[in-house]
Design a protein around this motif. Structure first.
Motif, short mmCIF file in Angstrom:
data_model
loop_
_atom_site.label_atom_id
_atom_site.label_comp_id
_atom_site.label_asym_id
_atom_site.label_seq_id
_atom_site.Cartn_x
_atom_site.Cartn_y
_atom_site.Cartn_z
N ASP A 190 1.03 -1.40 -0.03
CA ASP A 190 0.15 -0.51 -0.03
C ASP A 190 1.04 0.66 0.22
OD1 ASP A 190 1.17 0.24 1.93
OD2 ASP A 190 -0.70 0.08 3.78
N ARG A 191 1.99 0.97 -0.55
CA ARG A 191 2.99 1.99 -0.12
C ARG A 191 3.37 3.23 -2.18
NH1 ARG A 191 6.25 -0.83 2.29
NH2 ARG A 191 8.08 -0.09 0.85
N ALA A 192 3.34 2.09 -2.84
CA ALA A 192 3.06 2.78 -4.55
C ALA A 192 1.87 1.94 -4.99
CB ALA A 192 4.30 2.77 -4.82
N ILE A 193 1.97 1.95 -6.76
CA ILE A 193 1.49 1.09 -7.34
C ILE A 193 1.82 1.24 -8.95
CG2 ILE A 193 -0.86 1.85 -8.25
CD1 ILE A 193 -2.07 3.26 -6.55
N LEU A 194 1.77 0.16 -9.31
CA LEU A 194 2.30 -0.21 -10.85
C LEU A 194 1.05 -0.13 -11.87
CD1 LEU A 194 4.48 -0.24 -12.79
CD2 LEU A 194 4.66 -2.76 -11.74
N ASN A 195 0.73 0.65 -12.95
CA ASN A 195 -0.56 0.47 -13.15
C ASN A 195 0.16 0.40 -14.33
OD1 ASN A 195 -2.94 1.34 -11.82
ND2 ASN A 195 -2.06 3.41 -12.14
N VAL A 196 -0.36 -0.84 -15.06
CA VAL A 196 0.30 -1.50 -16.39
C VAL A 196 -0.89 -1.46 -16.99
CG1 VAL A 196 0.67 -3.72 -17.29
CG2 VAL A 196 1.66 -3.04 -15.27
N CYS A 197 -0.60 -0.48 -17.88
CA CYS A 197 -2.01 0.04 -19.45
C CYS A 197 -2.23 -1.33 -20.20
CB CYS A 197 -2.34 0.79 -19.38
SG CYS A 197 -2.34 2.44 -18.33
N PHE A 198 -3.46 -2.57 -20.30
CA PHE A 198 -2.92 -3.44 -21.28
C PHE A 198 -4.51 -4.53 -21.16
CE2 PHE A 198 -1.43 -8.58 -20.75
CZ PHE A 198 -1.00 -8.30 -22.28
#
Length: 323
Positions: A161-169
Motif C-alpha cells: 500500500d505504499r506505491a502503485i504500478l499501473n500497467v495499461c494492457f
C-alpha cells in the motif's frame, strides 16, 4: 563495418563498468542522487510510453520479440519509487496493437504472461517498494491464460500500500473515457418497478413503463449539471491515483498515441526523449526528474507570488488561479 578497435574498446568499457568496484561506486552514486532528489519536490504520479522496442531490435539486428523482451527488462531499471514517486503508470499494450501481425501479438502476450509469472515467483521487487500491481484496460480482449497470470500477480501484491504500478494492457484513452461514461450512465439510471397508477386519470402524468416488465428507468442524478470533471475522474481506470505530474515518451516520437489524455492537465510536464525504451534507465531518467523539480519550484513560487498579490488586494486566490 565497425573496426576491431571499436569492438575492442566497447568490450573493455563493458568489462570495466561491470567490475565490482565500479558497480559499487555506481550504486552509491545513484543512492546519493536519489536522496538528493527527495529533498525537493518529487512527482507523485509518473507515466511512461515505452516506445522504441522494435527500432531497437532492428538497429541491433535482433528479433523483434527480443526487443520487446528487453523493453520489459528496462522497466525494472526505470522504476523510481525510491525517489518518492508514489504511482507509475506504463503503456504496455495498446488496443490498436491487435492490428499488428498475429505472431507479434502472440509473442507480446507470451512475454506478458512470462513476466507476470516471474513477478509471482520473485515478488521481492514489488514488496521492496511496497507497490501493488494494477492492470488497467479492456481485459475482455485478452486470452484466458494471460488473464489467469494477471489475477495471480495482482492478488500477490494487493497487500502492498505504499506505491502503485499501473500497467495499461490493453488500453487506449478513448476506450477508458468511453467506459467511464458508460459507467456513469449505468449508475445514474437505476431500473425499478413503477407503482401502480391510482386511477386512470393519473395515467397521463405517469412515467412511461415497459408493458412487459412494469419497469422504468429513473435518473439517479438530480440533473445533468451534477456530472462534473470530478465525476468522470472518479470513473477512470486511474481513480484514486494522484494527478499526473510527469509523462515521458521515449524514441523521439512526439505524440501521446491515445494514452492518458484525460489525466494530462495544465500542470502535467510532458517530456519526449530520443532514447529508445530498452536503453532507458535511472540515469536517463534522473535529469528529467531534476528538471521537473526545478520547474515545479518555479511554478510554486509564481503561484505564491500571485496569492500574496491577491491577498494584498483583498481578493482570495484559489490554487487554480481563479478569483
Amino acid at each position: 563495418m565497425p573496426s576491431p578497435t571499436l569492438h575492442g574498446s566497447s568490450r573493455t568499457r563493458k568489462w570495466v563498468l561491470s567490475s565490482p568496484p565500479v558497480e559499487w561506486a555506481t550504486m552509491k552514486l545513484r543512492e546519493l542522487l536519489i536522496n538528493a532528489l527527495r529533498q525537493g519536490p518529487v512527482p507523485q504520479h509518473v507515466a511512461f510510453v515505452m516506445d522504441g522496442n522494435r527500432r531497437f531490435a532492428r538497429s541491433n539486428h535482433i528479433e523483434t520479440v527480443e526487443g520487446h523482451n528487453m523493453g520489459f527488462e528496462a522497466l525494472a531499471k526505470a522504476l523510481c519509487y525510491k525517489a518518492g514517486v508514489r504511482v507509475v503508470t506504463i503503456y504496455a499494450f495498446s488496443i490498436e496493437n491487435f492490428k499488428r501481425p498475429l505472431h507479434e501479438v502472440n509473442a507480446l502476450m507470451e512475454i506478458a504472461k512470462i513476466k507476470l509469472s516471474q513477478l509471482c515467483q520473485h515478488g521481492e521487487l514489488m514488496d521492496r517498494y511496497g507497490a501493488s500491481l494494477r492492470i488497467l484496460g479492456h481485459r475482455s480482449l485478452l486470452r484466458q491464460d494471460v488473464l489467469e497470470a494477471i489475477e495471480q500477480a495482482t492478488e500477490m501484491t494487493k497487500h502492498n500500500d505504499r506505491a502503485i504500478l499501473n500497467v495499461c494492457f490493453p488500453y487506449t484513452s478513448r476506450d477508458e473515457m468511453t467506459t467511464a461514461i458508460r459507467d456513469i450512465v449505468s449508475s445514474s439510471t437505476i431500473p425499478h418497478t413503477s407503482p401502480p397508477s391510482p386511477s386512470p386519470s393519473d395515467s397521463s402524468t405517469s412515467t412511461s413503463t415497459s408493458a412487459s416488465s412494469g419497469r422504468t428507468a429513473t435518473p439517479g442524478l438530480m440533473d445533468i449539471e451534477s456530472i462534473t470533471e470530478k465525476t468522470i475522474t472518479r470513473h477512470m481506470f486511474t481513480s484514486g491515483c494522484p494527478p499526473l505530474d510527469l509523462l515521458v515518451r521515449t524514441s523521439g516520437v512526439e505524440r501521446l498515441s491515445d494514452f492518458m489524455m484525460w489525466q494530462c492537465h495544465q500542470d502535467t510536464d510532458i517530456v519526449f526523449s530520443d532514447c529508445l525504451w530498452p536503453q532507458f534507465d535511472i540515469w536517463k531518467f534522473m535529469p528529467i526528474l531534476i528538471n521537473w523539480g526545478v520547474k515545479r519550484r518555479k511554478l510554486e513560487k509564481e503561484r505564491g507570488d500571485v496569492e500574496v498579490r491577491g491577498v494584498g488586494m483583498g481578493m482570495g486566490v484559489g490554487r487554480g488561479g481563479g478569483y
